[in-house]
Design a protein around this motif. Structure first.
Motif, PDB file in Angstrom:
ATOM      1  N   LEU A 166       2.156   1.746  -3.459  1.00  0.00           N
ATOM      2  CA  LEU A 166       1.148   2.410  -4.382  1.00  0.00           C
ATOM      3  C   LEU A 166       0.956   3.668  -3.982  1.00  0.00           C
ATOM      4  O   LEU A 166       0.621   4.513  -5.114  1.00  0.00           O
ATOM      5  CB  LEU A 166       0.018   1.262  -4.389  1.00  0.00           C
ATOM      6  CG  LEU A 166       0.179  -0.149  -5.009  1.00  0.00           C
ATOM      7  CD1 LEU A 166      -1.091  -0.761  -4.858  1.00  0.00           C
ATOM      8  CD2 LEU A 166       0.568  -0.013  -6.430  1.00  0.00           C
ATOM      9  N   SER A 167       0.888   3.937  -2.738  1.00  0.00           N
ATOM     10  CA  SER A 167       0.642   5.549  -2.463  1.00  0.00           C
ATOM     11  C   SER A 167       1.934   6.353  -2.778  1.00  0.00           C
ATOM     12  O   SER A 167       1.661   7.329  -3.249  1.00  0.00           O
ATOM     13  CB  SER A 167       0.839   5.546  -0.761  1.00  0.00           C
ATOM     14  OG  SER A 167      -0.481   4.702  -0.289  1.00  0.00           O
ATOM     15  N   GLY A 168       2.850   5.720  -2.991  1.00  0.00           N
ATOM     16  CA  GLY A 168       4.207   6.617  -3.464  1.00  0.00           C
ATOM     17  C   GLY A 168       3.960   7.061  -4.882  1.00  0.00           C
ATOM     18  O   GLY A 168       4.333   8.010  -5.413  1.00  0.00           O
ATOM     19  N   MET A 217       1.444   7.064  -6.429  1.00  0.00           N
ATOM     20  CA  MET A 217       0.198   8.092  -6.544  1.00  0.00           C
ATOM     21  C   MET A 217       0.749   9.469  -6.341  1.00  0.00           C
ATOM     22  O   MET A 217       0.377  10.529  -7.101  1.00  0.00           O
ATOM     23  CB  MET A 217      -1.017   7.657  -5.731  1.00  0.00           C
ATOM     24  CG  MET A 217      -1.702   6.404  -6.308  1.00  0.00           C
ATOM     25  SD  MET A 217      -3.074   5.706  -5.306  1.00  0.00           S
ATOM     26  CE  MET A 217      -3.996   7.155  -4.913  1.00  0.00           C
ATOM     27  N   VAL A 218       1.390   9.530  -5.252  1.00  0.00           N
ATOM     28  CA  VAL A 218       1.995  11.000  -4.926  1.00  0.00           C
ATOM     29  C   VAL A 218       2.886  11.551  -6.121  1.00  0.00           C
ATOM     30  O   VAL A 218       2.890  12.683  -6.330  1.00  0.00           O
ATOM     31  CB  VAL A 218       2.794  11.029  -3.454  1.00  0.00           C
ATOM     32  CG1 VAL A 218       3.638  11.790  -3.328  1.00  0.00           C
ATOM     33  CG2 VAL A 218       1.856  10.668  -2.415  1.00  0.00           C
ATOM     34  N   GLY A 268       0.866  -1.208  -0.135  1.00  0.00           N
ATOM     35  CA  GLY A 268      -0.032   0.003  -0.054  1.00  0.00           C
ATOM     36  C   GLY A 268       0.796   1.188  -0.087  1.00  0.00           C
ATOM     37  O   GLY A 268       0.645   2.020  -0.742  1.00  0.00           O
ATOM     38  N   LEU A 269       2.068   1.322   0.905  1.00  0.00           N
ATOM     39  CA  LEU A 269       2.733   2.412   0.802  1.00  0.00           C
ATOM     40  C   LEU A 269       3.602   2.765  -0.496  1.00  0.00           C
ATOM     41  O   LEU A 269       3.683   3.859  -1.147  1.00  0.00           O
ATOM     42  CB  LEU A 269       4.019   2.363   1.965  1.00  0.00           C
ATOM     43  CG  LEU A 269       3.170   2.191   3.146  1.00  0.00           C
ATOM     44  CD1 LEU A 269       4.347   2.096   4.338  1.00  0.00           C
ATOM     45  CD2 LEU A 269       2.777   3.706   3.597  1.00  0.00           C
TER      46      LEU A 269
END
Length: 110
Positions: free
Chosen positions: A95-97, A99-100, A92-93
């Motif tokens: 994928l979050s990175g 997206m950011v 999740g982290l």
């Protein structure tokens, strides 16, 4: 074709190739070994086309992040790999990175 579509194809081909790599058992099984070679060939060709208009840092972040998540999912579903809460958090982290980087960063023109 759209560069983003080439990137999606590259990611899918890489996930198939990486998944077949385990099934090839060290390149001792013919069919999975052929899938590995063809899959990586398609993946790198499509990535090279995508890089004509997508900045390399952006494309590679998407390639790596989405690829990691999909290969982990294939490992879980197909190969019975156990994923604990920390694994899901880490994915999740990642994928979050991605997206950011794509939504908020001004590092590359989109």
């Amino acid at each position: 074709m759209n560069s983003w579509l080439f990137l999606v194809i590259a990611i899918c081909a890489e996930v198939v190739a990486t998944s077949a790599l385990k099934a090839s058992e060290g390149f001792t099984k013919l069919v999975p070994s052929v899938i590995v070679v063809v899959g990586y060939g398609v993946a790198f060709y499509c990535l090279s086309i995508a890089l004509r208009s997508i900045p390399v840092g952006i494309a590679y972040a998407i390639w790596a992040g989405v690829g990691i998540a999909l290969v982990a999912a294939v490992g879980w579903v197909v190969y019975g790999q156990k994923l604990d809460a920390w694994a899901f958090l880490g994915i999740g982290l990642i994928l979050s990175g991605v997206m950011v980087l794509n939504l908020l960063s001004k590092t590359g023109a989109h």
